[in-house]
Design a protein around this motif. Sequence first.
Motif, PDB file in Angstrom:
ATOM      1  N   TYR A   3       0.837  -1.204   0.000  1.00 22.31           N
ATOM      2  CA  TYR A   3       0.000   0.000   0.000  1.00 22.31           C
ATOM      3  C   TYR A   3       0.872   1.254   0.000  1.00 22.31           C
ATOM      4  CZ  TYR A   3      -3.916  -3.004   1.192  1.00 22.31           C
ATOM      5  OH  TYR A   3      -4.868  -3.980   1.174  1.00 22.31           O
ATOM      6  N   TYR A   4       0.361   2.277  -0.670  1.00 19.64           N
ATOM      7  CA  TYR A   4       1.045   3.565  -0.754  1.00 19.64           C
ATOM      8  C   TYR A   4       0.009   4.665  -0.578  1.00 19.64           C
ATOM      9  CZ  TYR A   4       4.622   0.604  -2.711  1.00 19.64           C
ATOM     10  OH  TYR A   4       5.544  -0.403  -2.879  1.00 19.64           O
ATOM     11  N   VAL A   5       0.421   5.716   0.108  1.00 21.20           N
ATOM     12  CA  VAL A   5      -0.416   6.894   0.272  1.00 21.20           C
ATOM     13  C   VAL A   5       0.193   7.980  -0.603  1.00 21.20           C
ATOM     14  CG1 VAL A   5      -1.294   8.620   1.881  1.00 21.20           C
ATOM     15  CG2 VAL A   5      -0.982   6.240   2.637  1.00 21.20           C
ATOM     16  N   PHE A   6      -0.581   8.489  -1.545  1.00 24.41           N
ATOM     17  CA  PHE A   6      -0.130   9.589  -2.402  1.00 24.41           C
ATOM     18  C   PHE A   6      -0.740  10.878  -1.844  1.00 24.41           C
ATOM     19  CE2 PHE A   6       0.891   7.585  -6.781  1.00 24.41           C
ATOM     20  CZ  PHE A   6       1.413   6.447  -6.204  1.00 24.41           C
ATOM     21  N   SER A  35      -0.700   0.083 -15.143  1.00 25.99           N
ATOM     22  CA  SER A  35       0.621  -0.203 -14.581  1.00 25.99           C
ATOM     23  C   SER A  35       0.613  -1.387 -13.612  1.00 25.99           C
ATOM     24  CB  SER A  35       1.173   1.039 -13.869  1.00 25.99           C
ATOM     25  OG  SER A  35       0.467   1.278 -12.674  1.00 25.99           O
ATOM     26  N   GLY A  36      -0.561  -1.954 -13.363  1.00 29.59           N
ATOM     27  CA  GLY A  36      -0.656  -3.082 -12.440  1.00 29.59           C
ATOM     28  C   GLY A  36      -0.966  -2.680 -11.017  1.00 29.59           C
ATOM     29  N   ALA A  37      -1.320  -1.414 -10.805  1.00 28.61           N
ATOM     30  CA  ALA A  37      -1.677  -0.916  -9.476  1.00 28.61           C
ATOM     31  C   ALA A  37      -3.190  -0.710  -9.413  1.00 28.61           C
ATOM     32  CB  ALA A  37      -0.950   0.397  -9.199  1.00 28.61           C
ATOM     33  N   LYS A  38      -3.690  -0.466  -8.206  1.00 28.05           N
ATOM     34  CA  LYS A  38      -5.125  -0.228  -8.018  1.00 28.05           C
ATOM     35  C   LYS A  38      -5.321   0.946  -7.072  1.00 28.05           C
ATOM     36  CE  LYS A  38      -9.417  -2.188  -6.394  1.00 28.05           C
ATOM     37  NZ  LYS A  38     -10.089  -3.239  -5.672  1.00 28.05           N
ATOM     38  N   VAL A  39      -6.141   1.894  -7.464  1.00 30.66           N
ATOM     39  CA  VAL A  39      -6.486   3.015  -6.599  1.00 30.66           C
ATOM     40  C   VAL A  39      -7.664   2.572  -5.741  1.00 30.66           C
ATOM     41  CG1 VAL A  39      -7.251   5.415  -6.487  1.00 30.66           C
ATOM     42  CG2 VAL A  39      -5.685   4.692  -8.313  1.00 30.66           C
ATOM     43  N   HIS A  40      -7.443   2.456  -4.445  1.00 32.23           N
ATOM     44  CA  HIS A  40      -8.508   2.048  -3.525  1.00 32.23           C
ATOM     45  C   HIS A  40      -9.391   3.224  -3.145  1.00 32.23           C
ATOM     46  CE1 HIS A  40      -7.583  -2.158  -2.654  1.00 32.23           C
ATOM     47  NE2 HIS A  40      -6.319  -1.820  -2.837  1.00 32.23           N
ATOM     48  N   THR A  41      -8.760   4.344  -2.851  1.00 32.63           N
ATOM     49  CA  THR A  41      -9.492   5.524  -2.403  1.00 32.63           C
ATOM     50  C   THR A  41      -8.819   6.761  -2.969  1.00 32.63           C
ATOM     51  OG1 THR A  41      -9.976   4.410  -0.312  1.00 32.63           O
ATOM     52  CG2 THR A  41     -10.319   6.781  -0.365  1.00 32.63           C
ATOM     53  N   LEU A  42      -9.628   7.714  -3.394  1.00 33.49           N
ATOM     54  CA  LEU A  42      -9.119   8.999  -3.854  1.00 33.49           C
ATOM     55  C   LEU A  42     -10.058  10.060  -3.290  1.00 33.49           C
ATOM     56  CD1 LEU A  42      -7.595   9.715  -7.250  1.00 33.49           C
ATOM     57  CD2 LEU A  42      -9.058  11.406  -6.185  1.00 33.49           C
ATOM     58  N   VAL A  55      -3.247   3.729  -2.760  1.00 35.41           N
ATOM     59  CA  VAL A  55      -2.954   2.926  -3.945  1.00 35.41           C
ATOM     60  C   VAL A  55      -2.311   1.626  -3.508  1.00 35.41           C
ATOM     61  CG1 VAL A  55      -1.628   2.856  -6.093  1.00 35.41           C
ATOM     62  CG2 VAL A  55      -2.626   5.022  -5.318  1.00 35.41           C
ATOM     63  N   GLU A  56      -2.684   0.550  -4.162  1.00 38.21           N
ATOM     64  CA  GLU A  56      -2.043  -0.746  -3.946  1.00 38.21           C
ATOM     65  C   GLU A  56      -1.236  -1.056  -5.191  1.00 38.21           C
ATOM     66  OE1 GLU A  56      -3.285  -5.195  -2.342  1.00 38.21           O
ATOM     67  OE2 GLU A  56      -4.829  -3.846  -3.080  1.00 38.21           O
ATOM     68  N   ALA A  57       0.036  -1.388  -5.011  1.00 42.67           N
ATOM     69  CA  ALA A  57       0.920  -1.674  -6.146  1.00 42.67           C
ATOM     70  C   ALA A  57       1.786  -2.884  -5.816  1.00 42.67           C
ATOM     71  CB  ALA A  57       1.802  -0.460  -6.441  1.00 42.67           C
ATOM     72  N   PRO A  58       2.254  -3.578  -6.854  1.00 44.43           N
ATOM     73  CA  PRO A  58       3.035  -4.785  -6.604  1.00 44.43           C
ATOM     74  C   PRO A  58       4.404  -4.522  -5.974  1.00 44.43           C
ATOM     75  CG  PRO A  58       2.897  -4.359  -8.957  1.00 44.43           C
ATOM     76  CD  PRO A  58       1.990  -3.387  -8.280  1.00 44.43           C
ATOM     77  N   ASP A  59       4.951  -3.305  -6.163  1.00 41.58           N
ATOM     78  CA  ASP A  59       6.284  -3.019  -5.624  1.00 41.58           C
ATOM     79  C   ASP A  59       6.555  -1.515  -5.637  1.00 41.58           C
ATOM     80  OD1 ASP A  59       7.111  -2.365  -8.335  1.00 41.58           O
ATOM     81  OD2 ASP A  59       7.313  -4.518  -8.673  1.00 41.58           O
ATOM     82  N   ASP A  60       7.677  -1.144  -5.015  1.00 39.26           N
ATOM     83  CA  ASP A  60       8.059   0.267  -4.934  1.00 39.26           C
ATOM     84  C   ASP A  60       8.308   0.869  -6.316  1.00 39.26           C
ATOM     85  OD1 ASP A  60       7.963  -0.015  -2.173  1.00 39.26           O
ATOM     86  OD2 ASP A  60      10.141   0.043  -1.899  1.00 39.26           O
ATOM     87  N   LEU A  61       8.868   0.084  -7.218  1.00 38.53           N
ATOM     88  CA  LEU A  61       9.158   0.596  -8.560  1.00 38.53           C
ATOM     89  C   LEU A  61       7.879   1.003  -9.284  1.00 38.53           C
ATOM     90  CD1 LEU A  61      11.891  -1.967  -9.688  1.00 38.53           C
ATOM     91  CD2 LEU A  61      12.227   0.341  -8.773  1.00 38.53           C
ATOM     92  N   THR A  62       6.848   0.180  -9.180  1.00 34.45           N
ATOM     93  CA  THR A  62       5.565   0.484  -9.826  1.00 34.45           C
ATOM     94  C   THR A  62       4.940   1.723  -9.210  1.00 34.45           C
ATOM     95  OG1 THR A  62       5.218  -1.860 -10.326  1.00 34.45           O
ATOM     96  CG2 THR A  62       3.268  -0.430 -10.374  1.00 34.45           C
ATOM     97  N   ALA A  63       4.947   1.805  -7.894  1.00 30.14           N
ATOM     98  CA  ALA A  63       4.364   2.968  -7.213  1.00 30.14           C
ATOM     99  C   ALA A  63       5.113   4.246  -7.575  1.00 30.14           C
ATOM    100  CB  ALA A  63       4.382   2.756  -5.704  1.00 30.14           C
ATOM    101  N   THR A  64       6.435   4.170  -7.625  1.00 33.79           N
ATOM    102  CA  THR A  64       7.230   5.344  -7.966  1.00 33.79           C
ATOM    103  C   THR A  64       6.994   5.764  -9.407  1.00 33.79           C
ATOM    104  OG1 THR A  64       8.899   4.692  -6.350  1.00 33.79           O
ATOM    105  CG2 THR A  64       9.575   6.285  -8.031  1.00 33.79           C
ATOM    106  N   ALA A  65       6.946   4.804 -10.313  1.00 33.70           N
ATOM    107  CA  ALA A  65       6.685   5.118 -11.724  1.00 33.70           C
ATOM    108  C   ALA A  65       5.311   5.757 -11.883  1.00 33.70           C
ATOM    109  CB  ALA A  65       6.795   3.855 -12.579  1.00 33.70           C
ATOM    110  N   LEU A  66       4.322   5.265 -11.152  1.00 35.96           N
ATOM    111  CA  LEU A  66       2.980   5.840 -11.219  1.00 35.96           C
ATOM    112  C   LEU A  66       2.988   7.270 -10.687  1.00 35.96           C
ATOM    113  CD1 LEU A  66      -0.044   5.495 -11.800  1.00 35.96           C
ATOM    114  CD2 LEU A  66      -0.268   4.490  -9.500  1.00 35.96           C
ATOM    115  N   SER A  67       3.647   7.484  -9.571  1.00 36.66           N
ATOM    116  CA  SER A  67       3.731   8.825  -8.985  1.00 36.66           C
ATOM    117  C   SER A  67       4.421   9.797  -9.933  1.00 36.66           C
ATOM    118  CB  SER A  67       4.489   8.750  -7.657  1.00 36.66           C
ATOM    119  OG  SER A  67       4.652  10.029  -7.102  1.00 36.66           O
ATOM    120  N   LEU A  68       5.521   9.375 -10.526  1.00 36.68           N
ATOM    121  CA  LEU A  68       6.239  10.244 -11.466  1.00 36.68           C
ATOM    122  C   LEU A  68       5.424  10.491 -12.736  1.00 36.68           C
ATOM    123  CD1 LEU A  68       9.845   8.804 -11.084  1.00 36.68           C
ATOM    124  CD2 LEU A  68       9.017  11.039 -10.304  1.00 36.68           C
TER     125      LEU A  68
END
Length: 97
Positions: A3-6, A35-42, A55-68
């Motif tokens: 899980y990641y908080v944006f 990208s293989g991630a899912k936005v749970h709440t916005l 956001v739920e993502a498979p790894d840090d790389l995916t989350a970072t790429a999505l954020s960028l």
Amino acid sequence: MAYYVFLTNFTDQGVKSVRETTKRADAFRAMADKSGAKVHTLLWTLGKHDVVAIVEAPDDLTATALSLSISALGNIKTQTLKAFDAADMNKILAKMA
């Protein structure tokens, strides 16, 4: 999956076109899915940040790429926090010395 908080804030460009913010949110959800991630709440918020997403993502790389990727569009600036649910927190606590 992790899980990641944006935490996001509108840029000047984002404020000028704020009437499009919900359409941009839909595009963000589609970008995450691709990208293989899912936005749970916005959520749009008052205070220090304008929008918060979980956001739920498979790894840090995916989350970072999505954020960028979303930041590169110029409407928002993001800060990404890795988050842990109770099950992960229990694993962390079990590893404590």
